[in-house]
Every structure is written in structure tokens, then in C-alpha cells.
Design an enzyme around this catalytic site. Structure first.
Site, PDB file in Angstrom:
ATOM      1  N   GLU A 293     -10.082 -12.617   0.391  1.00  8.77           N
ATOM      2  CA  GLU A 293      -9.930 -13.979   0.912  1.00  8.77           C
ATOM      3  C   GLU A 293      -8.435 -14.196   1.064  1.00  8.77           C
ATOM      4  OE1 GLU A 293     -12.288 -15.695   2.063  1.00  8.77           O
ATOM      5  OE2 GLU A 293     -13.864 -14.397   1.294  1.00  8.77           O
ATOM      6  N   CYS A 327      -5.078 -22.552  -0.604  1.00 15.44           N
ATOM      7  CA  CYS A 327      -5.414 -21.866   0.645  1.00 15.44           C
ATOM      8  C   CYS A 327      -6.157 -22.820   1.569  1.00 15.44           C
ATOM      9  CB  CYS A 327      -6.255 -20.642   0.346  1.00 15.44           C
ATOM     10  SG  CYS A 327      -7.554 -21.023  -0.815  1.00 15.44           S
TER      11      CYS A 327
HETATM   12  P1  NAD Z   1       0.454 -12.678  -2.196  1.00 17.59           P
HETATM   13  O1  NAD Z   1      -0.254 -11.990  -1.098  1.00 17.59           O
HETATM   14  O2  NAD Z   1       1.920 -12.708  -2.179  1.00 17.59           O
HETATM   15  O3  NAD Z   1       0.048 -11.996  -3.591  1.00 17.59           O
HETATM   16  C1  NAD Z   1      -1.309 -11.836  -3.945  1.00 17.59           C
HETATM   17  C2  NAD Z   1      -1.412 -10.709  -4.937  1.00 17.59           C
HETATM   18  O4  NAD Z   1      -1.166  -9.470  -4.258  1.00 17.59           O
HETATM   19  C3  NAD Z   1      -0.378 -10.784  -6.065  1.00 17.59           C
HETATM   20  O5  NAD Z   1      -0.978 -10.369  -7.273  1.00 17.59           O
HETATM   21  C4  NAD Z   1       0.659  -9.778  -5.613  1.00 17.59           C
HETATM   22  O6  NAD Z   1       1.439  -9.270  -6.655  1.00 17.59           O
HETATM   23  C5  NAD Z   1      -0.236  -8.718  -5.020  1.00 17.59           C
HETATM   24  N1  NAD Z   1       0.422  -7.735  -4.150  1.00 17.59           N
HETATM   25  C6  NAD Z   1       1.453  -7.915  -3.301  1.00 17.59           C
HETATM   26  N2  NAD Z   1       1.728  -6.750  -2.671  1.00 17.59           N
HETATM   27  C7  NAD Z   1       0.844  -5.827  -3.112  1.00 17.59           C
HETATM   28  C8  NAD Z   1       0.600  -4.458  -2.849  1.00 17.59           C
HETATM   29  N3  NAD Z   1       1.332  -3.783  -1.963  1.00 17.59           N
HETATM   30  N4  NAD Z   1      -0.401  -3.839  -3.505  1.00 17.59           N
HETATM   31  C9  NAD Z   1      -1.177  -4.513  -4.378  1.00 17.59           C
HETATM   32  N5  NAD Z   1      -0.995  -5.806  -4.681  1.00 17.59           N
HETATM   33  C10 NAD Z   1       0.005  -6.460  -4.061  1.00 17.59           C
HETATM   34  O7  NAD Z   1      -0.171 -14.154  -2.302  1.00 17.59           O
HETATM   35  P2  NAD Z   1       0.250 -15.365  -3.267  1.00 17.59           P
HETATM   36  O8  NAD Z   1       1.594 -15.870  -2.846  1.00 17.59           O
HETATM   37  O9  NAD Z   1       0.029 -15.022  -4.689  1.00 17.59           O
HETATM   38  O10 NAD Z   1      -0.866 -16.437  -2.864  1.00 17.59           O
HETATM   39  C11 NAD Z   1      -0.764 -17.210  -1.723  1.00 17.59           C
HETATM   40  C12 NAD Z   1      -1.619 -16.660  -0.603  1.00 17.59           C
HETATM   41  O11 NAD Z   1      -2.955 -16.522  -1.071  1.00 17.59           O
HETATM   42  C13 NAD Z   1      -1.698 -17.594   0.585  1.00 17.59           C
HETATM   43  O12 NAD Z   1      -1.632 -16.840   1.773  1.00 17.59           O
HETATM   44  C14 NAD Z   1      -3.067 -18.241   0.437  1.00 17.59           C
HETATM   45  O13 NAD Z   1      -3.631 -18.708   1.636  1.00 17.59           O
HETATM   46  C15 NAD Z   1      -3.848 -17.127  -0.153  1.00 17.59           C
HETATM   47  N6  NAD Z   1      -5.032 -17.608  -0.865  1.00 17.59           N
HETATM   48  C16 NAD Z   1      -6.241 -17.509  -0.239  1.00 17.59           C
HETATM   49  C17 NAD Z   1      -7.382 -17.979  -0.855  1.00 17.59           C
HETATM   50  C18 NAD Z   1      -8.732 -17.895  -0.191  1.00 17.59           C
HETATM   51  O14 NAD Z   1      -9.734 -18.092  -0.854  1.00 17.59           O
HETATM   52  N7  NAD Z   1      -8.779 -17.585   1.101  1.00 17.59           N
HETATM   53  C19 NAD Z   1      -7.285 -18.557  -2.134  1.00 17.59           C
HETATM   54  C20 NAD Z   1      -6.042 -18.624  -2.745  1.00 17.59           C
HETATM   55  C21 NAD Z   1      -4.910 -18.140  -2.104  1.00 17.59           C
END
Ligand code: NAD
Length: 543
Positions: A293, A327
Site C-alpha cells: 500500500e 496516506c
Molecule cells: P518510505 O517509503 O520512505 O519508507 C517506508 C519503509 O520502507 C521504511 O521502513 C523505510 O525504511 C523502508 N525502505 C526504504 N527504502 C528501502 C529499501 N530500499 N528496501 C527496503 N526498505 C526500504 O515511506 P514513509 O515516509 O515511512 O511513509 C510515508 C509514505 O507511506 C507515503 O508515501 C504514504 O502515502 C505511504 N503510506 C501509504 C499507506 C497506504 O495504506 N496506502 C499508509 C501509510 C503510509
């Protein structure tokens, strides 16, 4: 061995406590806030039941107050990731073989602990570490985690009860096995409950997991890990591996035993993970299940018949609660010219009343954004709008990082419906508005549908029922969670299963049977009661 078909208790949503003045929950929470703020903790990795300290540490600080240091956490590297994969695979056979009702009992116990004595701990850590107001912490960290554990238990039992028909002399059955290999659960900063759900949904159905929390939510997520331990989760089932995305992610992606990814976060990171799986698929033992998501550019679309008071409240709450870092947050608004003046007056008056500051002061409606990176990104979008003659800023616009990462609730009216802030996810307290001409309704809904690559949440406001039908049809694929006369945030487990399509994700609906099925692999069993003993078929005879 199970000697009965057990019924999981019928789930009900965890009641949201009010924290009104004089309530016992407020007094207890205030005590925990003071206590936790005064104490620095050291968060280790947790692998195979062992707490591991790598010495490679990062600080945890309150986003709303740079002077509040909550502690440090240890970061995993390749060596620890490999250890965690081994620990998970070692735990797999016992966990998968555990009678399902005992697996479920662990999560029901976790929910009951969280509903009681763990509630202030998980809420206070979310307030301090992620800067949520008490209400935002309560609906997320306490209530939604309880709901995930209780509803998912129920859905799992429902799935297992679903069995095929049998013909005479045959008994057909299906069993819902966990996947082989391990699951990689990667959670975002913005909901403690997502951290609570991503590793546990696969674990509940018998999988073993590596859980990588977001760096900016390690503080509360560590308490969730402790809660699961307190509820009796066996060692090695969920392994807690905080660290930098690439340093943890790359060795996981390279593992041939990767059986699935349960991700929530940004679209770019999810796409990079999908790409890594694709590039290494020939080395994998399984086709990993990829559930994600991701981002959104969620809309509110108002019709001339909209109730303006309701629209103003929805826009204000939808855009600015938790500083717009949901989100599902409303980040673009389409308003018809005829109601714009009345809407603007009421909305601006409301937004100007918003009080912003520390979440430990319960009179604040908004607090800080999560970290410096987010602060700078959001500020840059606001600067772009300030510099553009086609934009007018009607609320906020100010940013101040002297005490914490504070950004005022900002509303940009854009004359160009494709202005950058109307199209891109900003993930902060910024609402962009486009005023359309009443007679252009169809063109405006089409614009709303096609302006961003996302399709997460969206809301329409109208009192004219024909208009509701028309707009719901025009925006059918524009959102996975669609609201009529309500703000686009605040989905509740069991009531509005959550997830979106297009660039917003695989829409496997967190906290639903649809999601749990992704972590199961079905074995079909046909048992023949009286197998044939003659190879010849009757048609082979001649009369
Ligand atoms: P992010 O993508 O920066 O990080 C998410 C996770 O991915 C973190 O744990 C991060 O450390 C990890 N990550 C980053 N690079 C990685 C890699 N190369 N390999 C493995 N893991 C990696 O997101 P964020 O800033 O924590 O959250 C905000 C984002 O999340 C926004 O885009 C928001 O829309 C989305 N979000 C979506 C939903 C939904 O249900 N659609 C819900 C909550 C948040």
C-alpha cells in the site's frame, strides 16, 4: 491437536477513549508521557529471541522538540539480516505446526493487553516519537492495533471454514498453509498500527517474518514488539530489524527464501522492491507474494449542492489532522464557483483557529511533521506556490524549525488544476484547491480522475442524489476507499477495509480476509473413499 471447530470471539471495534479533562485515562497517559520523556532508552534488534546491539546507532528525538532525546536504536547490517533470516527459517516448522487457535490466542491476548495496561505505553510512545495528538495516537496505536488482531483472527477462521463441495464417494478438502520461506514486513512511520499489522497478519496464519520498521517510528514500534513478546509470541516468529532501507532491504531481496513482501510506504520504494524481486526471480525458490500500500493524492470533490459546513469541516480535518501525514489525507479539493465564497469564509475561519504545538499539551490540534527531510520537502512545495503568480495562499504558509519541525496548515488556491501541488504527493499539512465553473462538472470530475497516478482515497460532497450517482460513477476507479459526504480519512478495521489501486498499491485491503489470503497457499486434498480397482471404463464394452 484440535478436537473441535473453535469459534473466534466475534470482534467489535475497540472503543475510542475520550481523554477529556478529569478522565482516568488522561491522568494515566500524562504520567506515562512525563516518565517516558524523562528516560532515554536503547533499542536493540530482536532476532530469534535475542536482543542484539550492533553498536551502529542512530538517535531517536521528538519531532516537536529537538531537545527531547528519547534514546538510540541499533541498526542492522547484512550480517544481522542473514542471522534474522536463519532464525525465522528455524522457527518456521514449529510455528506453522502450532494449532491455529493457539496462534490466534497470542494475538487476542496482545489485543487485550493493549486495551488495558499497555494502552498508555503504546499511545505515549507514538505521541512522543511520531508527534501525534492524543486522539490521533488513540485511534491509531491503541484502537487500530486491537482491531487488527481481533478482526484478523476472525477472518482467518472464516477463510478456513470455506471448503469445496464433494461428489459421492469423495471427500474434497482444502487446507490453508502458510508460505514456505519468510515474509519481509516493511512499515512506514506514520501509523504505529501499520507496524503492528504488517508482520502479524502473515504471522497469524503461520508465517515467519523479518520486520523492518521505519527509522522515525522505531521508538513506538519497539514497544509493539515488546507487547507481542508479553503476549507469548515464540522466539524467531517475528524478528525486529531496524536499520537503513537499503542496508536491510538489499540482503533480504537477495535471499532465495524470500516468500513475500508486506509493505506500506512510498510508491518509489515499493517499485524498487518489486524491481529487485523481478531481477532476481530466477534465483528465488518461490514466486514472492508482493503486497504493498503506497502513496496517494487524495481528493475531495464538491458539487454545487454540497452542505458547505460539512464540506469545510471535512476539508479541514481531512487535510490537517496528523499534519496531513496520512496516506488518506485530503490534499486536493475541487470546489464549484457558486459555493466557493461561502466555503472559503467558513473554512479559513476554522483553519485560523487551529492551535499547533507539542502533543503533550492536549489543547493542540496539530503538532510537528516527522523529521527534517519531510520538513524541507514540504517547505519546498510551499515555496514553489509562493513564487507562482497563479497561486494564492489563503491559510498558513509559515514554517519554523527552531523548536521542532512545525509547518502551518497551508491552503493553496491554484488557477492551474495541474499545478505541481495539485498532482504530487506532499505528505504534509498542505491542501491545494481548484475552483471549477459549475457548468463544467463533467470535465472537472474527469480532471480529478486523471490528475494524479494514484487512487487511494477520495470523497464527494453533494446533497443532490443524481449528482452523487454521476460523480460516484465518474470517479469509480479514482479511489480504493470512496466516501460520500465524509472526509477521506479515518478508515476503521472491519468497517472500511483500506487500500487503493493504480500507483497507490495492490489494494489487498489491510485488516481483511483478502489480505490474509495473500499469506496462505492452498493445498487441495481429494480423498477417494472407494477407488476403482478395474482400469477399464464401461464405455469400452460393445453390446
Ligand atoms: P518510505 O517509503 O520512505 O519508507 C517506508 C519503509 O520502507 C521504511 O521502513 C523505510 O525504511 C523502508 N525502505 C526504504 N527504502 C528501502 C529499501 N530500499 N528496501 C527496503 N526498505 C526500504 O515511506 P514513509 O515516509 O515511512 O511513509 C510515508 C509514505 O507511506 C507515503 O508515501 C504514504 O502515502 C505511504 N503510506 C501509504 C499507506 C497506504 O495504506 N496506502 C499508509 C501509510 C503510509
Amino acid at each position: 491437536m484440535s478436537n473441535a471447530f473453535f469459534k473466534v470471539p466475534t470482534p467489535v471495534n475497540e472503543p475510542v477513549l475520550s481523554y477529556a479533562p478529569g478522565t482516568p485515562e488522561k491522568a494515566t497517559l500524562k504520567n506515562w508521557l512525563a516518565r517516558m520523556q524523562a528516560e532515554e532508552i536503547e533499542v536493540p534488534l530482536f532476532i530469534g529471541g535475542e536482543e542484539i546491539k550492533t553498536g551502529n546507532v542512530a538517535e531517536m528525538r521528538a519531532p516537536h522538540d529537538h531537545s527531547v532525546k528519547l534514546g538510540v536504536y541499533h541498526k542492522a547490517g547484512e550480517k544481522e539480516v542473514k542471522l534474522a533470516i536463519e532464525a525465522a527459517l528455524d522457527a518456521r516448522s514449529d510455528w506453522a505446526a502450532m494449532p491455529w487457535e493457539h496462534r490466534v490466542s497470542i494475538f487476542l491476548k496482545a489485543a487485550d493487553l493493549l486495551s488495558g495496561s499497555w494502552r498508555p505505553i503504546i499511545n505515549a510512545s507514538t505521541m512522543l516519537g511520531q508527534s501525534k495528538t492524543v486522539y490521533q495516537a488513540e485511534i491509531d496505536a491503541a484502537c487500530e492495533i486491537c482491531d487488527f488482531y481481533r478482526f484478523n483472527s476472525h477472518y482467518m477462521a472464516d477463510i478456513m471454514a470455506d471448503q469445496p463441495i464433494s461428489s459421492p464417494g469423495v471427500w474434497n478438502r482444502v487446507e490453508y498453509r502458510p508460505l514456505e520461506g519468510f515474509i519481509f514486513a516493511v512499515s512506514p512511520f506514520n501509523f504505529t498500527s501499520i507496524g503492528g499489522n504488517l508482520p502479524t497478519a502473515p504471522a497469524m496464519v503461520g508465517n515467519v517474518v523479518l520486520w523492518k520498521p521505519a527509522s522515525s517510528s522505531v521508538y513506538s514500534n519497539w514497544y509493539v514488539m515488546q507487547l507481542l513478546r508479553a503476549a507469548g509470541l515464540p522466539d524467531g516468529v517475528i524478528n525486529f530489524v531496524p536499520g537503513s532501507g537499503r542496508q536491510v532491504g538489499d540482503p533480504v531481496m537477495a535471499s532465495p527464501d524470500l516468500a513475500g513482501i508486506h509493505f506500506t510506504g512510498s510508491t518509489a520504494v515499493f517499485q524498487s522492491m518489486w524491481r529487485s524481486v523481478g531481477e532476481t526471480i530466477h534465483e528465488k525458490k518461490y514466486y514472492p507474494r508482493i503486497v504493498g500500500e503506497t502513496g496517494g493524492k487524495d481528493f475531495i470533490f464538491a458539487h454545487p449542492s454540497a452542505d458547505v459546513d460539512a464540506l469545510a469541516v471535512a476539508a479541514m480535518r481531512g487535510a490537517f489532522e496528523y499534519q496531513g501525514q496520512k496516506c488518506s489525507a485530503a490534499s486536493r479539493l475541487y470546489v464549484p464557483r457558486s459555493i466557493w465564497p461561502e466555503f472559503k469564509e467558513k473554512y479559513v475561519a476554522m483553519v485560523n483557529e487551529i492551535k499547533m504545538g507539542s502533543p503533550t499539551d492536549f489543547t493542540n490540534f496539530m503538532t510537528a511533521v516527522i523529521d527534517r527531510g519531510a520538513y524541507e520537502d514540504i517547505k519546498a512545495y510551499i515555496e514553489k506556490a509562493k513564487a507562482d503568480p497563479g497561486c494564492e495562499i489563503i491559510t498558513g504558509g509559515g514554517c519554523d524549525d527552531s523548536v521542532g519541525f512545525f509547518i502551518e496548515p497551508t491552503t493553496i488556491v491554484a488557477s492551474d488544476p495541474k499545478f505541481v501541488t495539485m498532482c504530487e504527493e506532499i505528505f504534509g499539512p498542505v491542501l491545494s484547491v481548484y475552483v471549477y465553473e459549475d457548468e463544467d462538472l463533467a470535465a472537472a470530475t474527469s480532471l480529478c480522475d486523471s490528475t494524479s497516478p494514484y487512487a487511494l482515497t477520495g470523497a464527494i460532497f453533494a446533497q443532490d442524489r443524481y449528482a452523487i450517482v454521476e460523480m460516484a460513477e465518474a470517479l469509480r476507479d479514482a479511489a480504493g476507499n470512496f466516501y460520500i459526504n465524509d472526509k477521506p480519512t479515518g478508515a476503521v478495521v472491519g468497517q472500511q477495509p483500506f487500500g487503493g489501486g493504480r500507483a497507490s498499491g495492490t489494494n489487498d485491503k489491510a485488516g481483511s480476509a483478502t489480505n490474509l489470503l495473500r499469506w496462505m497457499t492452498v493445498r487441495t486434498i481429494k480423498e477417494n473413499m472407494v477407488p476403482p480397482t478395474d482400469w477399464r471404463y464401461p464405455f469400452m464394452g460393445e453390446a
